[in-house]
Structures are given as C-alpha cells and as structure tokens.
Design a protein around this motif. Structure first.
Motif, PDB file in Angstrom:
ATOM      1  N   THR A  80      -8.910  -1.061 -11.163  1.00  0.00           N
ATOM      2  CA  THR A  80      -7.449  -1.066 -11.206  1.00  0.00           C
ATOM      3  C   THR A  80      -7.033  -0.098 -12.307  1.00  0.00           C
ATOM      4  O   THR A  80      -7.723   0.017 -13.334  1.00  0.00           O
ATOM      5  N   ARG A 123     -15.282   0.510   5.463  1.00  0.00           N
ATOM      6  CA  ARG A 123     -13.884   0.072   5.499  1.00  0.00           C
ATOM      7  C   ARG A 123     -13.909  -1.422   5.784  1.00  0.00           C
ATOM      8  O   ARG A 123     -14.628  -1.854   6.690  1.00  0.00           O
ATOM      9  N   LYS A 170     -20.760  -2.705   0.197  1.00  0.00           N
ATOM     10  CA  LYS A 170     -19.773  -3.339   1.069  1.00  0.00           C
ATOM     11  C   LYS A 170     -19.526  -2.435   2.284  1.00  0.00           C
ATOM     12  O   LYS A 170     -19.921  -1.276   2.272  1.00  0.00           O
ATOM     13  N   ARG A 184       0.851  -1.185   0.000  1.00  0.00           N
ATOM     14  CA  ARG A 184       0.000   0.000   0.000  1.00  0.00           C
ATOM     15  C   ARG A 184       0.888   1.237   0.000  1.00  0.00           C
ATOM     16  O   ARG A 184       1.962   1.241   0.601  1.00  0.00           O
ATOM     17  N   ASP A 194     -19.856   2.936  -4.708  1.00  0.00           N
ATOM     18  CA  ASP A 194     -18.685   3.805  -4.665  1.00  0.00           C
ATOM     19  C   ASP A 194     -18.085   3.925  -6.067  1.00  0.00           C
ATOM     20  O   ASP A 194     -18.038   2.944  -6.814  1.00  0.00           O
ATOM     21  N   ASP A 239     -17.198  -7.238  -9.739  1.00  0.00           N
ATOM     22  CA  ASP A 239     -15.982  -7.958  -9.348  1.00  0.00           C
ATOM     23  C   ASP A 239     -15.334  -8.660 -10.541  1.00  0.00           C
ATOM     24  O   ASP A 239     -15.972  -9.458 -11.217  1.00  0.00           O
ATOM     25  N   GLN A 252      -4.753  -1.163  -7.484  1.00  0.00           N
ATOM     26  CA  GLN A 252      -6.128  -0.789  -7.154  1.00  0.00           C
ATOM     27  C   GLN A 252      -6.087   0.349  -6.155  1.00  0.00           C
ATOM     28  O   GLN A 252      -5.098   0.539  -5.449  1.00  0.00           O
ATOM     29  N   SER A 271     -15.200   3.925  -6.979  1.00  0.00           N
ATOM     30  CA  SER A 271     -14.033   3.049  -7.181  1.00  0.00           C
ATOM     31  C   SER A 271     -14.458   1.589  -7.387  1.00  0.00           C
ATOM     32  O   SER A 271     -13.619   0.734  -7.618  1.00  0.00           O
ATOM     33  N   ASN A 272     -15.772   1.310  -7.305  1.00  0.00           N
ATOM     34  CA  ASN A 272     -16.262  -0.071  -7.443  1.00  0.00           C
ATOM     35  C   ASN A 272     -16.494  -0.464  -8.900  1.00  0.00           C
ATOM     36  O   ASN A 272     -16.907   0.364  -9.711  1.00  0.00           O
ATOM     37  N   PRO A 276      -8.751   1.386  -3.444  1.00  0.00           N
ATOM     38  CA  PRO A 276     -10.064   1.291  -2.774  1.00  0.00           C
ATOM     39  C   PRO A 276     -10.521   2.650  -2.244  1.00  0.00           C
ATOM     40  O   PRO A 276      -9.736   3.356  -1.594  1.00  0.00           O
ATOM     41  N   GLY A 277     -11.746   2.995  -2.564  1.00  0.00           N
ATOM     42  CA  GLY A 277     -12.275   4.283  -2.115  1.00  0.00           C
ATOM     43  C   GLY A 277     -11.545   5.466  -2.726  1.00  0.00           C
ATOM     44  O   GLY A 277     -11.789   6.614  -2.344  1.00  0.00           O
ATOM     45  N   TYR A 309     -12.800  -3.646  -6.831  1.00  0.00           N
ATOM     46  CA  TYR A 309     -12.202  -2.322  -6.976  1.00  0.00           C
ATOM     47  C   TYR A 309     -11.591  -2.143  -8.360  1.00  0.00           C
ATOM     48  O   TYR A 309     -10.999  -3.080  -8.909  1.00  0.00           O
TER      49      TYR A 309
END
Lengths: 322, 291
Positions: free
Chosen positions: A272, B176, B173, A214, A235, A241, A250, A237-238, A252-253, A270
């Motif tokens: 990429t 967090r 989801k 990360r 979101d 899948d 990726q 960023s989604n 996330p958020g 998420y």
C-alpha cells in the motif's frame, strides 16, 4: 411501523455508522460510505445521527408505507417523488400511510441516503445494523433489500417537516481531488513513479463498490529493485500479508490503484502506498465510474485541519437543525 | 529485524516488525501488540495483528498522531524481551483433497493461472520439487500449521507451516485473482495456507475443501454459538485428509448440530520449537490423541 419494498433498486442496503472493533477478525466496520450524508438525513428526521437508514447506489428503491413516516433523502442528486409529487432532497417530508416513495434518474453523485423517523429497526449484528453482504451479516438477512421485504421502523420523535440551507454543504470541485497521506510501503516506488502518481489524471473504474474503488488511466507503478522477502510472493507489488486500513491505497501488480472503503478486506499481500485522509472518505462514496480524479499529497497537519473542518461543518448543521 | 513505523492515513499507525515472514517476527508483533493493548492508551480504538506486522487504529481527535506513535515506540523494548510462548490449542481440520467443487472452480479460471494446462495441485507439487501430488499433499498435511493472522474477509485464517524454512511450501498467487472461490476451500499462496471462510474472490492455489464451517453469522453451528468466528491468531491446525464419504458424514453432522471439532489445549514455545522441530510437532499432535 414498517415500509414495504416494491422495487429494491440496484443494490440498496441498510447502513448505520458501522460496527467498529471486529476488523482484527476480518469483519470490517462497514456503515454508510458517505457518513456525512447519513448523519444529516438522520438529523433532519430527528433521529440519532447513527440511526440506520438505506443506502442506495445509482438507482433509488420504491417503497410503500403502512403508517405516516417522516423521511429525508440526502447524498446524491436524484429526483424524489411521493405518489408522483416531487419532494426536495436534504429536507424532511412526511410520507402518509399507503403512499409510495420512488426516485427518478441519478443526476449527480452515486449514493442516496434515506432516513426514516425512528430509524430502521432490524436486529443488531455485532452492535450494528449495517449490511455486510460478503459476510452475510446485518441488515435484512445479511443481504441487500429485495422486493417484498417488510422493513421495521422504530418510534419517531417528531413529524415536523423542514429543510436545510444548502450553503452549509461542502462544495465539490471537478476534477475531484482526493487528498493522500503517503506512507506504509511508499518507499517501494521509485521517485519518478511517486511524482507521476500525483501528476497523472485517474478515472474511477467500473469496479467500484463498498469494498473499494478502483482507478485507471494513470501510468503503471515502477518499483525499487529488491530481492523479495521470504513469504511475500514473487511479484514486486507483493508483501508478507499485512493489515490494510480504511482508505489505504493498494496497487495489485502495479497496475490500477484501489482505495479500500467501508467494507474493506482487512489484510492481504499487496503493498500500500499511503491512504486517503479520513476527511475525504465520504467523497469517494459519491464518485461515479469515469469520474476524473487526482490524488493530492498532503501533510498530517493538513489532514487534521481537513478533519477539523469537516467536524465544524457537521457542528454548524447540528446547530442549524437543533 | 528492523521495526518500521508509518502512519496509514490520519487514523492508523502501521508497525512492521520485519519485511520477511518468520515465527520470531510473529511473536514480537504479538508481544508488542499485547503491550499496546495493556497500556490502554486513550484514543486507541482497535489493534489488528498480522503475520509480521500490526496496525493500531486511533482517533486523532483524542490523541495526536505523533503522540500515539511515540507511545507505541516506547513499548518496543518490552516486546523484544517478552516470552515467546503461547497457551493455545491444536485443532484437527478435516480436508477432502482434490474434491470436485474446488476442481471445477480452478478449471473455470484456468486462463488466470500460471499453468493453464494442469491443476493448481499439479503446479504446486511440481514447482516445489515433489515427484507426485501425493508426496506434496503428504508434506502439506503431515506437519502442523500455525494461524499467524485472521482476516482478509470474515474469520479467514492465514496459516504458516511449522517446519524448517527450507521445507516451507511456497507458491505464487494466481496471475489475476479468481472472482469466485467455493466456501471452505483450502488453498495456499506465498508461504501461507488459508481456509476461505466465505464464498468470494481469491488468488490462492486451491486443492481441497473442509466440511467444517469456520464462520457462521447466524450462530447456529453448534461450536459457533458463542462467537461467529472460529479462529484466533496462535491457533495450531493439523489437517486430516478425509474421503468423500467422510466429508459428507461430517457435513451432515454439522447440519444436525452433532459435530464437535477435535481440539486440545497446548503450549507453544518458540525456543523449544526451534531447538527441536520434529519433537515439538510430535508433542503437539500427540495432544490430539488424548481427546
């Protein structure tokens, strides 16, 4: 022949070059994060390059041996001692029966690789000895080594001590540059955000392990407006899948990029934005938390040239150690 | 549907059949994936299918990236006209809903949830317009689900419910992700249900647990002796609610090596399903009664 674990280090696992072919079921290839270092360690002790050794992160283990064993340590810079006497990294040396191998504090890099003449001889799991702790697969009962473990080693082909011309190793520049091929869901980001991703300086976050690294310190992502597709989640960023690949990035958020590594999750929801090129994957395995990193955009031609350069370097080492 | 091709670094081709989830997209992805596998293109090392996409891993030392992408694109027309029919199996998966273990976990991570005051189940029922959690659970388990992807971690199935789109349950989801999820928890995120094959991190809403292992690296569980991963894409699942006594009975039977999952062979035909969803599902579930 075997060695005994006196102290395991922080997280020391048996690794080889991995178990390709099961990612479609969520079982990652795994294997040494710094494959170059494991290959060279094996070359030094006369093993096949894909033989299993130990990968130790940040802290070395303490091991005792029941028979004379040819050992090589590569990767991160960490003082090496045999019964208190220093030994060189990137060299093959004999540890005699009854002697103890241990390590000092980490000086540079993140992971050392310890190869043993004959290779670690734990049972194969799906064709590999690599430890995949999440799936309790491979290595010693699918886990990191622990004090008291007795680890079997195969038949050595040589006991010849030797060292390596370090000029054959790749120099590492600072800040570290990780080369990226954009693609996948890159189009989800605004042009300003795309430019900023490469302009920003990032640092390795504490959450950096075999699954992924990360990064933080750069600006959050800005997404192109859209109505989210059915099944993706709300979101921006989604996505629905999909598959993740080794090296894929990726966010996330939209907050902190994660580069998936050898024990990658095989898919998820998420987006990429592209992937770190194959030639730079080893480098990630040697990054400590807080290391400054820049992502550098390259073309496919540049990615393939870097791949060829890495292959040539290995060929030179092979020739030098033949 | 507009198929999109992209490189994922220098070793992967990513093929997205559609941005949104549908069984049509799943079947085209599956057909194209099969066509690529059958073509035995030199340099292809693995193909990973997903819900509405798939990824091909290749060795660029063996085949040039442009060439592998061109070879896959050539196969696209074949996939579009192939049968949307699958010889597969329906499996009954026992679930203990509202069990104490997933409940303890979801309460422990409450500050990461959209609704810290209730449970995941209360929240999922409410935002999907159900009057009670019982009505929501009834909708969840009364109609079968289709395994549209296996992955994330070892052997974890993603499942898509075989109902009209307007009846699909959808939940976000966690804000967090949790850092812990009990092994064999049953959850839902987006429109997908899943069974967590191993203990670990997760972001899906949780409301039950199955006593039936679906991944066993030691290969000691009786029905996982041949291969450690239970699920394959295309499997169909019928959840069967069980109480704690039944959960414990099955758990003991698994440990004793005497548990046999209820499985029946079935054919799934997408056109027949679209023409008569209720009838197709009734037939699928009927197959379980014959065993």
């Amino acid at each position: 022949m075997a060695f005994k674990v006196v102290k395991p280090g922080l997280s020391t696992t048996v690794q080889d070059l991995g178990r390709p072919g099961y990612f479609h079921l969520g079982i990652p290839e795994g294997g040494a994060m710094d494959r170059f270092a494991l290959r060279v360690a094996n070359m030094l002790v006369g093993n096949d390059e894909g033989a299993a050794g130990l990968e130790a992160v940040f802290m070395g283990p303490e091991l005792t041996f029941d028979a004379d064993t040819l050992v090589a340590v590569t990767g991160a810079e960490m003082p090496i001692f045999v019964d208190g006497e220093p030994r060189e990294g990137w060299s093959a040396f004999v540890v005699k029966a009854g002697q103890t191998l241990r390590f000092g504090f980490l000086k540079a890099g993140a992971r050392i690789y310890i190869a043993f003449g004959g290779g670690i001889a734990t049972p194969l799991a799906l064709g590999s000895r690599s430890t995949y702790p999440i799936g309790a697969l491979g290595g010693i009962d699918g886990r990191a080594i622990a004090a008291g473990d007795v680890v079997p080693v195969g038949e050595a082909t040589t006991m010849t001590e030797r060292s390596l011309d370090r000029g054959l190793l790749a120099p590492v520049s600072v800040p570290v540059s990780l080369r990226v091929l954009t693609g996948l869901y890159w189009h989800r980001l605004t042009p300003a955000c795309q430019a900023r991703f490469f302009a920003d300086e990032w640092v390795v976050a504490p959450e950096a392990d075999r699954m992924g690294y990360r990064f933080r310190g750069g600006a959050p992502m800005e997404f192109v407006d859209r109505e989210q597709p059915f099944g993706a989640g709300s979101d921006p960023s989604n996505i629905v899948d999909g598959c993740y690949s080794y090296g894929s990035i990726q966010v996330p958020g939209g907050q902190e990029p994660i580069v998936l590594h050898r024990d990658a999750v095989s898919g998820g929801g998420y987006f990429t934005l592209g992937a770190v090129i194959s030639a730079d994957m080893d480098l990630i395995g040697q990054l400590q938390p807080n290391t400054k990193v820049r992502f550098t955009e390259v073309t496919m031609e540049e990615a393939l040239a870097a791949r060829a350069a890495r292959r040539d370097r290995l060929a030179k080492l092979r020739a030098a150690l033949a | 549907m507009k198929t999109r091709y992209s490189f994922g670094g220098d070793e992967h081709v990513y093929v997205e059949i559609d941005e949104e989830m549908s069984l049509e997209a799943f079947f085209i992805a599956l057909s194209l994936r099969n066509a690529v596998a059958e073509a035995e293109i030199p340099g292809v090392t693995e193909i990973c299918p997903a819900n509405a996409s798939f990824e091909v891993r290749f060795d660029p030392d063996v085949i040039a990236p442009e060439e592998i992408m061109a070879r896959i694109k050539e196969l696209e027309h074949k996939a579009e006209v192939s049968d949307k029919r699958l010889e597969t199996r329906i499996i009954e998966i026992p679930v203990y809903f509202q069990d104490p273990w997933t409940h303890e976990t979801l309460m422990r991570f409450r500050e990461r949830h959209q609704d810290p005051t209730g449970s995941d189940l209360d929240y999922a029922a409410r935002i999907n317009g159900y009057d009670s959690v019982e009505a929501f659970l009834e909708a969840f388990h009364s109609q079968p689900w289709f395994v549209s992807m296996v992955g994330f971690v070892a052997g974890l199935p993603f499942l898509y419910q075989l109902v009209e789109r307007e009846k699909q349950i959808q939940v976000p989801k966690y804000l967090r992700p949790r850092t812990d999820t009990p092994k064999l928890s049953v959850g839902i995120g987006g429109c997908f249900a899943c069974i967590y094959s191993v203990r670990g991190a997760g972001g899906y809403q949780l409301f039950g647990i199955t006593p039936m292992p679906i991944y066993d690296p030691t290969q000691t569980v009786s029905y996982l002796k041949d291969f450690m991963v239970f699920f394959r894409p295309g499997d169909i699942v019928k959840w069967k609610p069980v109480d704690r006594a039944e959960y414990e009975r099955i758990e003991a039977a698994v440990a004793a090596g005497t548990y046999t999952p209820r499985i029946a062979p079935v054919t799934f035909d997408l056109d027949a399903f679209n023409a008569d969803i209720a009838g197709t599902n009734a037939n699928l579930m009927e197959a379980l009664n014959g065993i």
